[in-house]
Design an enzyme around this catalytic site. Structure first.
Site, PDB file in Angstrom:
ATOM      1  N   ASP A 142      76.240   0.398  43.590  1.00  0.00           N
ATOM      2  CA  ASP A 142      75.090   1.289  43.745  1.00  0.00           C
ATOM      3  C   ASP A 142      75.134   2.666  43.724  1.00  0.00           C
ATOM      4  O   ASP A 142      75.931   3.093  44.695  1.00  0.00           O
ATOM      5  CB  ASP A 142      73.973   0.880  44.817  1.00  0.00           C
ATOM      6  CG  ASP A 142      73.706  -0.446  44.666  1.00  0.00           C
ATOM      7  OD1 ASP A 142      73.716  -1.157  43.616  1.00  0.00           O
ATOM      8  OD2 ASP A 142      73.423  -1.362  45.801  1.00  0.00           O
ATOM      9  N   HIS A 157      77.587  -7.633  43.940  1.00  0.00           N
ATOM     10  CA  HIS A 157      78.508  -7.093  45.008  1.00  0.00           C
ATOM     11  C   HIS A 157      79.275  -7.814  45.777  1.00  0.00           C
ATOM     12  O   HIS A 157      80.185  -7.249  46.218  1.00  0.00           O
ATOM     13  CB  HIS A 157      77.091  -6.575  46.085  1.00  0.00           C
ATOM     14  CG  HIS A 157      76.496  -5.223  45.428  1.00  0.00           C
ATOM     15  ND1 HIS A 157      76.881  -4.388  45.250  1.00  0.00           N
ATOM     16  CD2 HIS A 157      75.199  -5.186  44.825  1.00  0.00           C
ATOM     17  CE1 HIS A 157      75.991  -3.422  45.000  1.00  0.00           C
ATOM     18  NE2 HIS A 157      74.848  -4.022  44.695  1.00  0.00           N
ATOM     19  N   GLU A 189      66.525  -2.118  38.943  1.00  0.00           N
ATOM     20  CA  GLU A 189      67.149  -1.303  39.833  1.00  0.00           C
ATOM     21  C   GLU A 189      67.810  -0.494  39.033  1.00  0.00           C
ATOM     22  O   GLU A 189      68.954  -0.455  38.740  1.00  0.00           O
ATOM     23  CB  GLU A 189      67.942  -2.017  41.013  1.00  0.00           C
ATOM     24  CG  GLU A 189      67.403  -2.838  41.873  1.00  0.00           C
ATOM     25  CD  GLU A 189      68.077  -3.531  42.822  1.00  0.00           C
ATOM     26  OE1 GLU A 189      67.791  -4.227  43.736  1.00  0.00           O
ATOM     27  OE2 GLU A 189      69.448  -3.491  42.650  1.00  0.00           O
ATOM     28  N   HIS A 197      71.757   0.248  40.181  1.00  0.00           N
ATOM     29  CA  HIS A 197      72.602  -0.691  40.296  1.00  0.00           C
ATOM     30  C   HIS A 197      73.297  -1.012  38.870  1.00  0.00           C
ATOM     31  O   HIS A 197      72.668  -1.227  38.026  1.00  0.00           O
ATOM     32  CB  HIS A 197      71.908  -2.095  40.782  1.00  0.00           C
ATOM     33  CG  HIS A 197      72.899  -3.468  40.813  1.00  0.00           C
ATOM     34  ND1 HIS A 197      72.976  -4.014  41.791  1.00  0.00           N
ATOM     35  CD2 HIS A 197      73.459  -4.111  39.709  1.00  0.00           C
ATOM     36  CE1 HIS A 197      73.788  -5.051  41.640  1.00  0.00           C
ATOM     37  NE2 HIS A 197      73.970  -5.178  40.277  1.00  0.00           N
TER      38      HIS A 197
END
Length: 687
Positions: A610, A603, A667, A670
């Protein structure tokens, strides 16, 4: 052999007892693998300087370099010049950034550890080849130390070479196993001081007996004028640019030497490195000049000319012939000191590669420090056995073994390390390519002879390694993606591949762009601009989603494909400032869900997003869990879910993958842009 071998043996015994006591004391302060490998990063500047240079020079300083000066004359000066330039460059360009980066990147303890953290490599693809090259070339390096010790003991006491070799190797192993890094560095201070003293003493005596500098010149001119010429070999043939370049190229090896780099990593503070640099360079200039003088003056002092491998014993014969038994014994103990200290340092590097980069990484990730400590000690013994095998050939010279190992490390690790410290656009694949190409070049170059192949293998290895890093880092991701594109469109030939390259190659210089400009109809729910997040407070000043331009453009293609299904994207987060990453890590220091800011998040590079799926009315589709719900339900391999959630998760993953995004295993929301490592970590605020 000296007449008073008993006195020499007693001097050696006193020295060995001293270093073994150092090992015992240091062993009591070695409680963890960090202590064993880097001494707990506790070295002062003087200790760092002496240890780095003593670990560098080894028995080569008292045997190999004087032997080269004795046999080849001015070639030793070219070599010395290359070493001085390389050493200074290493202290100035590598020491400070490496010390800071290894601590910042998760307290990396070894060179492979640094590379793995630097490129956030969770695949182990960097650690394993790095550890392999360390073990391979350190076997030759440690073998050179054993050869020096064996030849010393054989010459002095008349022992059989294998026995002398075994005794020297045993002494090294004993104090290395006991105290680890601290034992080696404290002994280096003693060894470096002893080497400094005995070289100055022997060189001064040699100059005096030759009648000063003028007498040395007259002696060499009468013996062989070619030894004084910078341009000639001893036989009168031209040295040529290949010969000079090969000798100067030794300086290129410094950025890749793990036994030196570990000292940079172990100093207390980076701010102390300038003082350490001054101490190190003063020591090095003095001892290199003295070593060359020992070789030069030996031509006029020694009663019997030395031939072949005997030339590397010029210091031994000088000490025995010039000094009283007590002083000669002290000088010869200097060789033993050099061998023990430097060889122990190299064995420690090899053992750390086994313990930290192979055993812990592959076999026992959760093992405790005490277990790793004993694995390191046992592997040190194992590497010593391999080095003993290398050294068993009595025809090996110290200089030849050192030269091969030096080239291997310099080519395999030098360019990847230098570029990783100064080029944020370097990639993991680039580092791997540099190691492989550099190491392979050194191993293969000597198989051919004549012309370019007569150049010292370090020079082509270093150049090819640097080129491999640059080319693969710059274009490697694009080539991989273009190949995937070509396969996906049915292999339409070279034109398709070229188009794929132009379309796919990301650029580290790409700016951050607002996703709303790339996808005007995108739905945003930037959670960190609200208090509806796991931190429980607002972390962004504005609800904006920034991404690198290629990432945003690729996401627009995802949105276009989904529109044909009556669906769309809802984005929770994109680029995240590094300072915010630190705050999130303080709340949840768990790398399954939050990237360690010491390594940086994807990120932070503007290359991760996301998101979830929504229908035409903007309603979220059923997914395995809520956003930022850090539980097993969020993991992509969790299957105990309603069929609808499984189907929607699979659809999102498939569509994103078709456009170059890879999902994070823990995740479901993500996704990383393929080639994320090309972009730098940033801390630009989201104002």
């Amino acid at each position: 052999m000296p007449e008073h071998t008993g006195l020499v043996a007693l001097t050696f015994a006193v020295y060995l007892i001293a270093v073994l006591l150092i090992g015992v004391v240091a062993g009591r302060r070695t409680a963890s693998l960090s202590d064993f490998i880097l001494g707990g990063r506790s070295l002062g500047p003087w200790l760092t300087a002496f240890s780095a240079e003593a670990a560098d020079m080894s028995g080569w300083l008292l045997m190999g370099l004087p032997g080269l000066a004795y046999a080849a004359g001015f070639q030793s000066v070219w070599l010395t010049l290359g070493l001085l330039i390389g050493t200074y460059g290493n202290w100035r360009l590598v020491a400070v950034p490496l010390r800071r980066e290894t601590e910042r990147l998760g307290d990396a303890l070894t060179l492979p550890d640094y590379f793995a953290h630097r490129f956030d490599d969770r695949s182990r693809i960097l650690r394993t080849p790095a550890a392999f090259f360390i073990l391979l070339f350190l076997s030759f390096y440690a073998g050179s130390g054993f050869v020096a010790a064996g030849r010393l003991l054989q010459t002095l006491f008349g022992w059989d070479y294998p026995l002398a070799l075994a005794l020297g190797a045993g002494a090294v192993v004993l104090y290395s196993v006991g105290g680890g890094f601290l034992a080696a560095t404290w002994a280096d201070l003693l060894n470096g001081s002893l080497m400094f003293l005995v070289l100055l003493l022997t060189a001064a005596a040699g100059v005096y007996l030759n009648g000063g500098p003028g007498g040395i010149r007259d002696t060499l001119d009468a013996f062989n004028p070619a030894l004084l010429s910078p341009w000639l070999q001893p036989d009168g043939e031209s040295l040529g640019w290949i010969g000079i370049a090969s000798l100067l190229a030794w300086g290129l090896g410094y950025p890749g030497q793990p036994q030196i780099l570990s000292r940079f990593m172990a100093i207390r503070r980076a701010e102390e490195i300038p003082l350490a640099t001054r101490v190190a360079m003063t020591w090095l200039v003095t001892v290199l000049a003295a070593a060359v003088l020992v070789g030069y003056t030996g031509i006029g002092v020694l009663r019997r000319p030395l031939q072949g491998v005997e030339t590397e014993e010029v210091f031994i014969h000088m000490a025995v012939q010039l000094f009283s038994p007590g002083v000669a014994a002290l000088c010869l103990a200097g060789i033993l000191a050099a061998v023990l200290g430097s060889t122990a340092s190299k064995l420690l590097v090899a053992s750390s590669a086994v313990a930290q980069d192979l055993y812990k990484d592959w076999l026992r990730p959760d093992c405790r420090d005490r277990e790793l400590l004993w694995v390191g000690r046992c592997s040190l013994v194992g590497v010593s056995v391999a080095a003993y095998g290398v050294a068993l050939d009595p025809h090996n010279t110290v200089l030849a073994l050192v030269g091969h190992a030096w080239a291997g490390f310099g080519a395999a690790f030098g360019p990847p390390l230098l570029l990783s410290l100064y080029w944020r656009g370097m990639t993991r694949d680039g580092a791997l390519a540099g190691m492989a190409v550099g190491g392979a070049t050194v191993l293969l170059w000597g198989r051919w002879h004549g012309g370019w192949f007569d150049v010292y293998e370090l020079l082509p290895g270093f150049v090819f390694s640097a080129l491999a890093v640059a080319v693969v880092s710059r274009w490697g991701a694009g080539v991989r993606k273009a190949w995937k594109t070509l396969r996906r469109i049915g292999g339409r030939g070279l034109l398709g591949l070229s188009a794929g390259l132009a379309w796919q190659t990301p650029h580290a210089e790409e700016p951050l762009v607002d996703l709303s400009s790339a996808i005007p109809d995108v739905r945003l729910d930037i959670r960190y601009a609200t208090d509806n997040n796991f931190a429980g407070r607002r972390l962004y000043p504005a609800a904006r989603c920034l991404l690198r331009r290629p990432v945003a453009e690729r996401l627009a293609e995802v949105q276009k494909e989904l529109a044909g299904m009556g669906l769309a994207l809802k984005v929770f987060d994109g680029y995240r400032p590094w300072s915010v990453q630190k705050l999130l890590w303080e709340v949840l220091p768990d790398e399954r869900y939050v990237a360690d800011p010491a390594k940086g998040s994807r990120h932070n590079r503007g290359a991760a997003v996301d998101l979830t799926l929504v229908d035409a009315e903007g309603r979220e589709l059923a997914m395995p869990s809520a956003f930022d719900e850090f539980s097993e339900k969020a993991h992509r391999d969790f299957m105990d879910l309603p069929e609808e959630a499984l189907r929607n998760r699979a659809l999102l993953e498939q569509v994103m993958a078709r456009h170059g995004f890879t999902g994070l295993p823990t995740e479901w929301w993500h996704f990383d842009y393929e080639g994320w490592e090309r972009f730098p970590i940033s801390d630009v605020p989201l104002d």
